[in-house]
Motif scaffolding. Structure first.
Motif, PDB file in Angstrom:
ATOM      1  N   ILE A 286      51.330 -14.857 -85.164  1.00  0.00           N
ATOM      2  CA  ILE A 286      50.574 -13.645 -84.875  1.00  0.00           C
ATOM      3  C   ILE A 286      49.099 -14.019 -84.855  1.00  0.00           C
ATOM      4  O   ILE A 286      48.611 -14.742 -85.733  1.00  0.00           O
ATOM      5  N   ILE A 287      48.370 -13.544 -83.856  1.00  0.00           N
ATOM      6  CA  ILE A 287      46.943 -13.825 -83.732  1.00  0.00           C
ATOM      7  C   ILE A 287      46.162 -12.699 -84.405  1.00  0.00           C
ATOM      8  O   ILE A 287      46.387 -11.513 -84.123  1.00  0.00           O
ATOM      9  N   PHE A 288      45.271 -13.061 -85.305  1.00  0.00           N
ATOM     10  CA  PHE A 288      44.462 -12.070 -86.025  1.00  0.00           C
ATOM     11  C   PHE A 288      42.985 -12.239 -85.691  1.00  0.00           C
ATOM     12  O   PHE A 288      42.514 -13.346 -85.405  1.00  0.00           O
ATOM     13  N   THR A 296      42.923  -7.638 -88.146  1.00  0.00           N
ATOM     14  CA  THR A 296      43.593  -6.894 -87.072  1.00  0.00           C
ATOM     15  C   THR A 296      44.462  -7.835 -86.268  1.00  0.00           C
ATOM     16  O   THR A 296      44.010  -8.933 -85.885  1.00  0.00           O
ATOM     17  N   ALA A 297      45.707  -7.423 -86.026  1.00  0.00           N
ATOM     18  CA  ALA A 297      46.583  -8.202 -85.155  1.00  0.00           C
ATOM     19  C   ALA A 297      46.203  -7.916 -83.719  1.00  0.00           C
ATOM     20  O   ALA A 297      46.231  -6.769 -83.267  1.00  0.00           O
ATOM     21  N   THR A 298      45.832  -8.970 -83.001  1.00  0.00           N
ATOM     22  CA  THR A 298      45.360  -8.791 -81.622  1.00  0.00           C
ATOM     23  C   THR A 298      46.286  -9.419 -80.590  1.00  0.00           C
ATOM     24  O   THR A 298      46.066  -9.254 -79.392  1.00  0.00           O
ATOM     25  N   GLY A 299      47.307 -10.143 -81.058  1.00  0.00           N
ATOM     26  CA  GLY A 299      48.207 -10.768 -80.105  1.00  0.00           C
ATOM     27  C   GLY A 299      49.185 -11.695 -80.790  1.00  0.00           C
ATOM     28  O   GLY A 299      49.295 -11.723 -82.024  1.00  0.00           O
ATOM     29  N   VAL A 300      49.905 -12.452 -79.984  1.00  0.00           N
ATOM     30  CA  VAL A 300      50.882 -13.415 -80.511  1.00  0.00           C
ATOM     31  C   VAL A 300      50.831 -14.694 -79.689  1.00  0.00           C
ATOM     32  O   VAL A 300      50.363 -14.712 -78.542  1.00  0.00           O
ATOM     33  N   GLN A 301      51.338 -15.741 -80.302  1.00  0.00           N
ATOM     34  CA  GLN A 301      51.503 -17.017 -79.609  1.00  0.00           C
ATOM     35  C   GLN A 301      52.995 -17.302 -79.506  1.00  0.00           C
ATOM     36  O   GLN A 301      53.738 -17.112 -80.476  1.00  0.00           O
ATOM     37  N   PHE A 302      53.434 -17.735 -78.327  1.00  0.00           N
ATOM     38  CA  PHE A 302      54.862 -18.022 -78.152  1.00  0.00           C
ATOM     39  C   PHE A 302      55.066 -19.222 -77.239  1.00  0.00           C
ATOM     40  O   PHE A 302      54.157 -19.635 -76.497  1.00  0.00           O
ATOM     41  N   ALA A 311      49.518 -14.090 -75.789  1.00  0.00           N
ATOM     42  CA  ALA A 311      49.540 -12.761 -75.195  1.00  0.00           C
ATOM     43  C   ALA A 311      48.780 -11.826 -76.130  1.00  0.00           C
ATOM     44  O   ALA A 311      48.845 -11.973 -77.357  1.00  0.00           O
ATOM     45  N   TYR A 312      48.047 -10.875 -75.566  1.00  0.00           N
ATOM     46  CA  TYR A 312      47.158 -10.037 -76.364  1.00  0.00           C
ATOM     47  C   TYR A 312      47.568  -8.561 -76.275  1.00  0.00           C
ATOM     48  O   TYR A 312      48.091  -8.111 -75.235  1.00  0.00           O
ATOM     49  N   ALA A 313      47.344  -7.838 -77.376  1.00  0.00           N
ATOM     50  CA  ALA A 313      47.690  -6.415 -77.457  1.00  0.00           C
ATOM     51  C   ALA A 313      46.433  -5.609 -77.735  1.00  0.00           C
ATOM     52  O   ALA A 313      45.737  -5.860 -78.725  1.00  0.00           O
ATOM     53  N   SER A 314      46.151  -4.648 -76.870  1.00  0.00           N
ATOM     54  CA  SER A 314      44.959  -3.817 -77.068  1.00  0.00           C
ATOM     55  C   SER A 314      45.194  -2.728 -78.111  1.00  0.00           C
ATOM     56  O   SER A 314      44.241  -2.215 -78.698  1.00  0.00           O
ATOM     57  N   LYS A 315      46.444  -2.393 -78.364  1.00  0.00           N
ATOM     58  CA  LYS A 315      46.758  -1.371 -79.364  1.00  0.00           C
ATOM     59  C   LYS A 315      47.494  -1.976 -80.563  1.00  0.00           C
ATOM     60  O   LYS A 315      46.969  -1.982 -81.669  1.00  0.00           O
ATOM     61  N   GLU A 316      48.716  -2.500 -80.364  1.00  0.00           N
ATOM     62  CA  GLU A 316      49.482  -2.973 -81.515  1.00  0.00           C
ATOM     63  C   GLU A 316      50.421  -4.125 -81.171  1.00  0.00           C
ATOM     64  O   GLU A 316      50.920  -4.223 -80.034  1.00  0.00           O
ATOM     65  N   VAL A 317      50.661  -4.945 -82.195  1.00  0.00           N
ATOM     66  CA  VAL A 317      51.761  -5.896 -82.197  1.00  0.00           C
ATOM     67  C   VAL A 317      52.843  -5.303 -83.099  1.00  0.00           C
ATOM     68  O   VAL A 317      52.563  -4.889 -84.227  1.00  0.00           O
TER      69      VAL A 317
END
Length: 619
Positions: A286-288, A296-302, A311-317
């Motif tokens: 999880i990218i913080f 804040t969680a802003t995305g994930v690495q996969f 990949a990045y999330a503007s609202k939520e992971v």
């Protein structure tokens, strides 16, 4: 003349079509036989090395989405479906496994898919009070991998639990989680197709098909009537009352097994423009971001196809990777018990009791009874012909049909503390593989006759024992360490409940319906034989510790609660102290339900979808 020419043409077309259908069916039979053979020889992995194989030094940008859902399992599929209903939102659904196939659609084949690419392949750490009849005293811990998650390989029983379960969640101070709060979500999801059920407790126009299987196993009536004579009543266990006996309610659409993938994602995947479903994508981090001390969680690495993506999330992971995968990913990302993470040189983002409350239903799998009735097993061709009509044991799940709930302290008083079910699988599935049996018990199970014997599962519905899940290392290629810790409660209350369940089942052998079919106990526990003359109770305790397994019901590893001392997420499923991060799966259950978690997980997903929509002004 033209009439006869037309007739000849029609006959020729019919003949060609009939032969085409016949050839197509023959190909399907070959396909099923080949897949059964494949699962017989398949070796489950012992780690995730094949998933984390990166052959490219670059990290690629996969884009920005409103929501990223990690895990297309039971919760993730339904939650994603509901989020896509807001057309202005862009959703990414990441899944480490693949899609289902025509084999996984056949209900009975979950006996085989446990030994396939749809199972992660987990086992427990060695146990000292259970799993004693298993290789290295380790229980298998089947966990689904693919679009639908564990709903692909599990038995797909639709058993919501007891109203007392959800009221106990509310009693913990979790507002909005009482039975009256959660019942509308059960109803919303459900599309029931049964001829008898309690009105007011079921839905008829939801996304999830619920049905019975037909016909009943040969021992069904005798076992049912024995229980009725003992004082139980027939019951819709998802209705007004749970204690009693009845037929299983399954996630079943005519003859096809229903999974989260087939019910919620497959119908929309081609025509929904705001959904990206990415399969074979293993999320490792999880990218913080840190904004003045607020994480804040802003995305994930996969990893997918040997390449690393962000990949990045503007609202939520949202993590829906299940009660094993979600806590593993949290800890790999620095969210978990501080001491454990520091010992693995993982930078601590948030100190929380991730993995500390593993709760599971222990099931005794050693109670075999022989009858004078014989199941007509047939061959694969015959059974597939029956399956296409919605009949036969290929149209059943685990060939199980009797299900009962009792309170061993007082059989008629809610809530129950025991579930029992009968299984009549006329199959050659190797029990040694299915349960990880050691050499002694592999030999024992070969003495049972799959055509005349039936197995009664005895399940403790309210275990007091608590286990844990930990990282084996900071390397995402390593499986986590799983310790269900069955029967480790200090006063032996858990094992006593199972013993009482066995005594109840044995008492049924004296009833006229089971005597009429010459029902006789044939269960064996050779390592416990020396105890028979000393104490019957000690003998059964030994047998229970030897032949206990999981029922695919792990929960509690990311427990919902109000305190960071004993919980990971709050009543809205948000991770304590971190913005933009939720966990929505069985791991978030504060207490395990007295049933099969599948239904409750879907209700949790439905409710969380509404919480999210309401928060962003879209409900």
């Amino acid at each position: 003349m033209k009439y006869f020419q037309s007739l000849i043409l029609l006959v020729a077309l019919w003949y060609c079509k009939a032969n085409f259908v016949q050839d197509e069916f023959a190909d399907f039979v070959d396909y099923v036989n080949d897949y059964i053979n494949y699962t017989t020889y398949y070796t489950l992995p012992t780690n995730n090395s094949i998933l984390v194989n990166v052959n490219d030094s670059e990290t690629y940008d996969y884009g920005t989405f409103d929501f990223i859902v990690v895990g297309a399992g039971t919760a993730g599929t339904l939650l994603t479906r509901r989020l896509t209903e807001v057309t202005g939102w862009k959703i990414l659904l990441l899944e480490a496994g693949n899609d289902g196939n025509n084999f996984t659609n056949i209900p009975f084949m979950n006996l085989y898919t446990r030994n396939s690419e749809y199972n992660w392949g987990f086992t427990t750490v060695p146990q000292n009070k259970s799993c004693l009849g298993m290789v290295d005293q380790k229980c298998v811990y089947p966990t689904g991998k693919g679009l639908g998650g564990t709903s692909i390989i599990a038995d797909s029983v639709y058993a919501r639990g007891n109203k007392a379960d959800f009221n106990s969640w509310s009693d913990l101070g979790l507002d909005g989680w009482s039975y009256d709060d959660i019942l509308p979500y059960f109803i919303k999801t459900e599309k029931i197709d049964m001829n008898s059920y309690d009105a007011g407790y079921h839905g008829t126009d939801g996304l999830l098909c619920i049905n019975y299987t037909y016909p009943n196993p040969v021992t069904y009536d005798a076992f049912l009537n024995a229980n009725l004579l003992s004082g139980l009543s027939t019951v819709d266990y998802n209705g007004k009352n749970q204690i009693g006996i009845g037929k299983f309610q399954w996630t079943l659409d005519f003859n096809k097994k229903v999974t989260g993938g087939s019910a919620f994602i497959a119908p929309i995947i081609k025509n929904t423009t705001n959904l990206n479903v990415t399969l074979n994508a293993y999320t490792t981090k999880i990218i913080f971001s840190d904004d003045n001390g607020t994480q804040t969680a802003t995305g994930v690495q996969f990893i997918k196809g040997g390449k690393l993506y962000n990949a990045y999330a503007s609202k939520e992971v949202i993590l829906s990777a299940g009660p094993i995968g979600s806590p593993q990913l949290l800890m790999l990302s620095g969210v978990g018990p501080q001491e454990d993470l520091e010992n693995l040189n993982i930078t601590v983002v948030k100190d929380l009791p991730v993995g500390k409350n593993l709760t599971d239903h222990p099931v005794f799998v050693g109670l075999y009874i022989r009858s004078n009735l014989t199941t007509d097993a047939g061959n694969v061709t015959y059974n597939l012909e029956q399956w296409m009509k919605g009949l036969g044991f290929f149209a059943t799940i685990f060939s199980a049909d009797n299900i009962g709930f009792i309170n061993t302290k007082n059989e008629s008083v809610e809530p129950p503390n025991v579930e029992f079910l009968t299984i009549n699988p006329p199959t050659s599935v190797p029990a040694a593989t299915f349960y990880n049996l050691n050499e002694t018990y592999t030999e024992v199970f070969t003495t049972y006759n799959t055509l005349t014997d039936f197995l009664v599962y005895c399940i403790n519905l309210e275990p007091k024992s608590r286990g844990w899940l930990k990282l084996n290392s900071r390397n995402p290629a390593e499986f986590p360490l799983i310790n269900p810790a069955y029967y480790t409660d200090s006063n032996d209350e858990d094992i006593q409940v199972v013993y009482e369940a066995i005594q109840y089942i044995l008492s049924l052998l004296d009833t006229e319906p089971l005597q009429a079919i010459n029902a006789t106990l044939v269960a064996q526990a050779p390592n416990c034989d020396y105890l028979k003359e000393e104490s019957e109770k000690d003998y059964w305790y030994c047998a229970i510790r030897s032949l206990t397994s999981t029922l695919y019901h792990p929960s509690g590893t990311t427990k919902m609660g109000n305190s960071t001392e004993d919980s990971v997420v709050d009543e809205t499923m948000k991770v304590h102290g971190i913005s933009g991060l939720r966990v929505v799966d069985a791991g978030s259950m504060p207490k395990l339900v007295r049933g099969h978690p599948l239904a409750a997980i879907w209700a949790m997903a439905e409710k969380t979808a509404d919480l999210i929509k309401n928060e962003y002004g879209e409900l």
